[in-house]
Design a protein around this motif. Structure first.
Motif, PDB file in Angstrom:
ATOM      1  N   TRP A  59      13.616 -10.426   7.034  1.00 42.53           N
ATOM      2  CA  TRP A  59      13.246  -9.120   7.014  1.00 42.53           C
ATOM      3  C   TRP A  59      14.509  -8.266   6.831  1.00 42.53           C
ATOM      4  N   ASN A  60      15.593  -8.761   7.573  1.00 44.93           N
ATOM      5  CA  ASN A  60      16.770  -7.995   7.344  1.00 44.93           C
ATOM      6  C   ASN A  60      17.458  -8.107   5.867  1.00 44.93           C
ATOM      7  N   LEU A  61      17.161  -9.216   5.382  1.00 43.47           N
ATOM      8  CA  LEU A  61      17.682  -9.236   3.869  1.00 43.47           C
ATOM      9  C   LEU A  61      17.177  -8.191   3.199  1.00 43.47           C
ATOM     10  N   TRP A 256       4.544  -9.982  15.348  1.00 47.81           N
ATOM     11  CA  TRP A 256       5.546 -10.498  14.263  1.00 47.81           C
ATOM     12  C   TRP A 256       6.466  -9.349  13.833  1.00 47.81           C
ATOM     13  N   THR A 257       5.758  -8.237  12.962  1.00 47.06           N
ATOM     14  CA  THR A 257       6.734  -7.494  12.519  1.00 47.06           C
ATOM     15  C   THR A 257       7.363  -6.384  13.627  1.00 47.06           C
ATOM     16  N   ALA A 258       6.675  -6.095  14.458  1.00 44.20           N
ATOM     17  CA  ALA A 258       7.068  -5.007  15.663  1.00 44.20           C
ATOM     18  C   ALA A 258       8.311  -5.799  16.268  1.00 44.20           C
ATOM     19  N   PRO A 259       8.312  -6.914  16.679  1.00 52.58           N
ATOM     20  CA  PRO A 259       9.382  -7.520  17.609  1.00 52.58           C
ATOM     21  C   PRO A 259      10.673  -7.578  16.469  1.00 52.58           C
ATOM     22  N   ILE A 260      10.175  -8.033  15.478  1.00 51.13           N
ATOM     23  CA  ILE A 260      11.342  -8.335  14.263  1.00 51.13           C
ATOM     24  C   ILE A 260      12.199  -7.160  13.940  1.00 51.13           C
ATOM     25  N   VAL A 261      11.255  -6.060  14.016  1.00 49.75           N
ATOM     26  CA  VAL A 261      12.131  -4.768  13.599  1.00 49.75           C
ATOM     27  C   VAL A 261      13.177  -4.426  14.771  1.00 49.75           C
ATOM     28  N   VAL A 262      12.596  -4.476  15.873  1.00 47.01           N
ATOM     29  CA  VAL A 262      13.492  -4.163  16.981  1.00 47.01           C
ATOM     30  C   VAL A 262      14.618  -4.986  16.982  1.00 47.01           C
ATOM     31  N   MET A 263      14.428  -6.383  17.002  1.00 46.08           N
ATOM     32  CA  MET A 263      15.580  -7.417  17.035  1.00 46.08           C
ATOM     33  C   MET A 263      16.680  -6.892  15.901  1.00 46.08           C
TER      34      MET A 263
END
Lengths: 358, 288, 236, 240
Positions: A59-61, A256-263
């Motif tokens: 996601w960061n990439l 998925w996307t919610a925790p990922i964005v926070v991380m």
């Protein structure tokens, strides 16, 4: 071209990257040791952490290096996972060997998705991706026949009847760890390459990059497809461990996307190290605050409320994230040697050369 | 006849979607900001309305009079505390911050109201209908549609005929030039957020009176609002109404044809078709 | 006392220093021209007065008040109106709506819708038309009219002649005496030197962020202006 | 000499606004062409259309005889059109060397050591080699302008488009820059240079084009053009 005085060469690795690199290898070795052990609880944690490291890094990439902020990456989690179900339950394939083809299915699906979603920019791209993930979720839910079994979900049968539980946890943990190492390595190599150079250029100034010959659309497309592949693989690995799958969670934005964005934002968007640190921190903190018997035991609701507040605070006041702030203070601090330092005899850093050239 | 029936329900449903979308379109138009907690605010309004009814009795309709001003206040507050810092910022951070807000609201609602579904009771009005030929038209959906159109009419009068409304459009065109006219863009942004939240509060109450709701419904509503905006094309309130109606029609007509498929899928499909064929929306300006 | 005093002002665009210790004064009721080549800092000067470019050192005073902490929209309410370079018309508004936005601060004074129409008759004909559809000259007239609707004490005109045919420029400048008649002080930034000098009492020529020449507009020679304008190195 | 850039009957409208009106001119191989004109004359718009930021409303742009009117910017860059922009916006997260490497790797289509050597050469020619490992975000304006120039050079341009590269610099800095550009020109690169600092232009260009209202006003010998009544009238107004 004018003559070259001293031979030029480019230095990538530094003492810091070597030391930190050794440390990273040690951490991975330690995790491999734990994964190869016989503690299913630890192995579960390793799988979860590694899956989130993969998905967050991807996601960061996208968001941190190409400006494609997506809140629809759960589409590829679900696609990878359900492809695994189809290969395993539908065609009786070995699940471990189905992970790669499942990831390829996610990759293939990402091509038409990119063609459509790339018509939107900024926040509209973000929500457009979400709608696309919703469409996939609804379609999967609608397929009520075996092996998908619609909205009520299904269970992966092959591993449970083929492998003993202990062996399955061990193998899955090792695969997850391998996938995380592979994903981060691919990202580091990609960012080290000329494509990576162009991605960082596009991130800083899209218009300027195309003026220097960078095909911005193509670079973005490549990254989007790579991210879909690894995100799909991560989804498949997750469900090898979890067995039970339902469309609403496999394609769930809050799963998925919610925790990922926070991380990612917490760790530092636009850095390789940030998502890894963010994911690790997330797991440590979540473990601590939600486990029974810890000093501050939080209900799920309170935990998520605090998570949301944390995301807001970081996005509003601490946009560089933990690693971003650290490496801002100590510029030489990097684990992955993607920077290039030019050495040309004694010319670089020598101000006489400047005068000579002008 | 079933088709006509479905078409009429679709149009009436579209009014509700337009009401959801109005605030989203307004904040994007004026500040280039998308609030991912938009749908959660609607759900919050429905819960607040149910609390008020449980405490003081009566019909949910009176709570609109209380909650719309409250919504305005919530919008102004959000603008001051959160959104002001997001105007002109990299979209990634806009998304993360408002996504965080969405998580906070959803879980706060879950904490207070549990995961149970609730409904707002509007009594016999909910089922009343009148017939024209063979087609039955629900009184409440009609009322909801009329209210949505009234809101859009009053908003467009506000934007078109008042000094503040003109300042709004000027700020949306060119905030720096607007400041050169003595317009305080931050005040304009606050009003925009106030209107956005109070209209979505209204939408949430109307929606809650029709179907039951739960704390996790917000994201779904946000998607409908977003689709209405994109389908209609950015930049005009009437485009938003048209987009809402197109969305409603796609859902009801699609569900009429394919009875065992979920209605929202057809809305999504229409959205994707519009995206592929006319990315600026059905009624959008070419340069939008 | 001067209505506007600019005292040793430095201003930057990012790293780019546009004004270097600039000092000049504009007396109440006067029309002052600021001329100079592109990049000389003329527009920055006006923006610093209007508040859209911050000053890093030095002081801008309006009617004796230091403007350092006054936000740009408050400066408008205090009576400073800028006709910005590139006109910056509100494209989604009609001509009349643009003018009404100009009166947002509701400062009392002689300038009203009918009076603006009287001075720019073409705007009255186009009142209901979308401002985006106007020609360059009409847009410029609208930009000036819009600023006048604020009834400013100080009117800042930035490159009124830019991209316009000479006849149109002439017709726009023909309104200037009417504006001054109402007591409005005018600061004109122009590339069209003759037009600017003809319309003003005082003139300053800027070169690379500094004043290279100043004096009564009627007394500056063409040779002196030419030297101050291009710098000394051009042989013309 | 052969024609390398040909702008043929080009018109550009933004909405109702006519920015370029039937403009035609050409650039010979190895030539340096200066472009002057008041603000709003359409100079930067012309440059942007040659570089491929957007296409003209009507008319044709040819490079080396090929019609490039519809090609995107990155393709034209790879064909040999290098450009600098008025406001330098380097890739601030990258070092100076990495910035230039982008141009060498993509615009110049060099790989590995080849890209590195081209980048080093471009930095040396613009006097930026000493600053190679500095993050571009930390550069001064002059250095940003030089970086802008090195990036353009690293794409191996046949034609270099310069947009007010000397604007905002002090006299001494301008003199340094003139020498650099002279060097590039002497190496055979064709140049179109928009500039308001006329004395800088006069030291480098072979020919001058004056524009006004999106049209060609006059072109020819640089000093002759600057001394012409047409140009004086545009800048200083018609004498009453």
């Amino acid at each position: 071209m004018s003559s070259t005085a001293a031979p030029a060469h480019v230095v990538r690795a530094t003492t810091t990257t070597r030391i930190l690199g050794v440390l990273a290898v040690l951490v991975v070795a330690w995790m491999a040791f734990l994964a190869a052990g016989d503690n299913p609880a630890t192995q579960t944690k390793i799988v979860e952490l590694c899956v989130f490291v993969v998905v967050a890094s991807m996601w960061n990439l996208l968001a941190g290096y190409t400006g494609l902020v997506s809140i629809g990456q759960q589409a590829f989690i679900g696609l990878g996972a359900y492809a695994l179900i189809v290969f395993g339950n539908g065609y009786g394939q070995d699940v471990y060997f189905s992970i790669l083809p499942a990831a390829l299915i996610a990759l293939v699906a990402s091509i038409p998705i990119a063609l459509l979603a790339f018509r939107l920019r900024g926040a509209y791209f973000a929500i457009g991706m979400w709608v696309i993930a919703e469409v996939v979720r609804l379609l999967v839910k609608q397929y009520k026949a075996a092996p998908i079994k619609g909205g009520s979900g299904t269970s992966l049968v092959v591993p449970t009847n083929l492998y003993p539980k202990a062996e399955r946890f061990q193998t899955t943990a090792l695969i997850a760890l391998g996938l995380a190492v592979l994903a981060v390595t691919v990202i580091a190599l990609l960012l080290r390459s000329r494509i990576g150079l162009s991605l960082q250029a596009v991130r800083d100034n899209e218009h300027g990059a195309s003026g220097l010959g960078v095909n911005v659309y193509r670079e973005r497309f490549i990254v989007f497809v790579i991210a879909a592949f690894f995100t799909g693989a991560a989804g498949a690995v997750w469900y090898v461990l979890k067995i039970r799958i339902q469309p609403d969670t496999a394609f769930g934005v809050s799963d998925w996307t919610a925790p990922i964005v926070v991380m990612v934002v917490l760790g530092g968007i636009g850095t390789i190290e940030g998502p890894i640190i963010g994911a690790a921190l997330w797991y440590l903190v979540r473990d601590y605050v939600t486990s029974t018997g810890s000093a501050i035991q939080l209900s799920d609701e309170w935990y998520l409320i605090l998570t949301g507040l944390l995301a807001m605070v970081v996005a509003l006041f601490f946009q560089r994230g933990l690693w971003g702030a650290l490496s801002g203070r100590f510029p030489s601090l990097q684990v992955f040697p993607i920077r290039r330092r030019l050495v040309v005899g004694d010319e670089v850093g020598d101000h006489r050369d400047r005068k000579r050239a002008t | 006849m079933n088709w006509i029936q479905a078409a009429i329900s679709g149009v009436l449903l579209g009014g509700l979607y337009a009401l959801y979308a109005t605030g989203l379109s307004l904040s994007f138009g004026v500040m280039r900001l998308i609030n991912l907690a938009h749908g959660d605010l609607a759900v919050m309004a429905a819960f607040l309305s149910s609390t008020l009814v449980l405490s003081f009795g009566g019909s949910p309709f009176w709570t609109i009079l209380v909650l719309m001003p409250v919504g305005f206040g919530v919008g102004v507050l959000l603008q001051k505390v959160v959104f002001d810092r997001l105007v002109g910022v990299d979209p990634a951070f806009q998304i993360v911050a408002t996504f965080g807000l969405s998580i906070v609201i959803q879980n706060a609602l879950l904490k207070v109201y549990t995961a149970d579904r609730r409904a707002l009771d509007i009594g016999p009005l909910k089922t009343k209908a009148f017939k024209i030929a063979e087609v039955s038209i629900g009184l409440f959906p009609l009322l909801r549609f009329v209210v949505a159109v009234l809101v859009l009419v009053s908003l467009s009068l506000f934007l078109g005929r008042t000094s503040t409304g003109r300042a709004f459009r000027a700020t949306s065109d060119d905030p720096e030039a607007a400041r050169l006219m003595g317009i305080n863009s931050r005040a304009i942004y606050m009003i925009a957020s106030g209107i956005a939240v109070s209209t979505v509060f209204l939408a949430g109450i109307f929606s809650g009176a029709q179907t039951n709701f739960a704390s996790s419904d917000g994201p779904g509503l946000l998607i409908f609002a977003f689709e209405a905006v994109i389908i209609g094309g950015l930049g005009s309130l009437w485009g938003t109404l048209a987009g809402g109606i197109a969305l409603g029609l796609a859902q009801t007509l699609g569900a009429e044809q394919f009875t065992d498929w979920p209605a929202q899928l057809f809305g999504h499909v229409l959205f994707l078709i519009v995206l592929a064929v006319r990315p600026n929306g059905l009624f959008g300006r070419a340069e939008a | 006392m001067a209505l506007l005093e600019i005292d040793a002002v430095d201003a930057f665009y990012g790293d780019f220093q546009a004004l270097f210790g600039l000092t000049l004064a504009v007396d109440e009721g006067h029309a002052v021209a600021v001329i100079g080549a592109n990049g000389a800092g003329k527009s920055t000067l006006l923006k610093a007065v209007a508040g859209s470019v911050p000053t890093r050192s030095g002081c801008v005073r309006f009617d004796g008040t230091n403007l350092a902490d006054v936000l740009s929209h408050r400066r408008v309410a205090a009576g400073i109106s800028l006709v910005p370079e590139g006109r910056r018309i509100f494209n989604s508004l009609s001509v009349e709506e643009n003018l009404r936005v100009g009166a947002f601060c509701e400062r009392p004074g002689p300038w009203t819708l009918p009076k603006v129409y009287e001075n720019f008759p073409m705007l009255e004909r186009l009142a209901k038309r979308s401002a985006a559809k106007l020609s360059g000259g009409e847009q410029q007239a609208l930009a000036i009219g819009r600023a006048l609707m604020n009834n400013p004490r100080l009117l800042l005109l930035d490159e009124v002649s830019l991209g316009l045919a000479p006849a149109i420029v002439k017709s726009l400048y023909a309104v200037l005496p009417n504006i001054r008649q109402e007591g409005t002080t005018v600061l004109i930034v122009e590339q069209d030197v003759n037009q600017a000098l003809a319309a003003s009492d005082m003139a300053y020529c800027l070169l690379e962020g500094k004043v290279s020449l100043s004096g009564r507009a009627s007394e500056l020679s063409r040779a002196a202006i030419s030297a101050a304008y291009f710098g000394s190195e051009v042989h013309t | 000499m052969s024609t390398v850039i040909e702008v043929d009957g080009v018109t550009k409208r933004f909405g109702a606004l006519l920015v370029i009106d039937e403009l035609s001119f050409s650039l010979e191989r190895g030539e340096a062409l200066g472009v002057v004109g008041p603000n709003g004359a359409g100079k930067t718009t012309t440059l942007n259309m040659i570089a491929g930021d957007f296409s003209p409303t009507t008319g044709t742009i040819r490079f080396d005889g090929h019609d490039v009117t519809a090609l995107p910017a990155h393709r034209r860059c790879r064909m040999g059109i290098g450009r600098t922009s008025q406001v330098p916006r380097p890739f601030e997260g990258l070092t100076v060397f990495e910035n230039v490497l982008v141009g060498a790797s993509f615009g110049g289509a060099h790989r590995g050591h080849g890209a590195r050597d081209v980048a080093v050469d471009a930095l040396r020619r613009t006097g930026m080699l000493a600053r190679a490992n500095v993050r571009a975000g930390e550069l001064t304006l002059l250095e940003r302008k030089r970086l802008e120039l090195s990036r353009a050079l690293s794409t191996d341009p046949e034609v270099l488009l310069l947009d007010e590269i000397a604007g905002g610099l002090t006299d001494g800095e301008v003199m340094d820059l003139i020498e650099t550009i002279k060097g590039i020109h002497a190496a055979g690169v064709s140049i179109i240079w928009i500039e308001h600092i006329v004395h800088a232009l006069l030291k480098v260009v072979d020919r001058m084009l004056a524009m006004d209202y999106g049209r060609k006003l006059i072109e020819g010998d640089p000093h002759g053009v600057m001394a012409s009544d047409e140009v004086k009238n545009v800048y200083l107004g018609t004498e009453a």
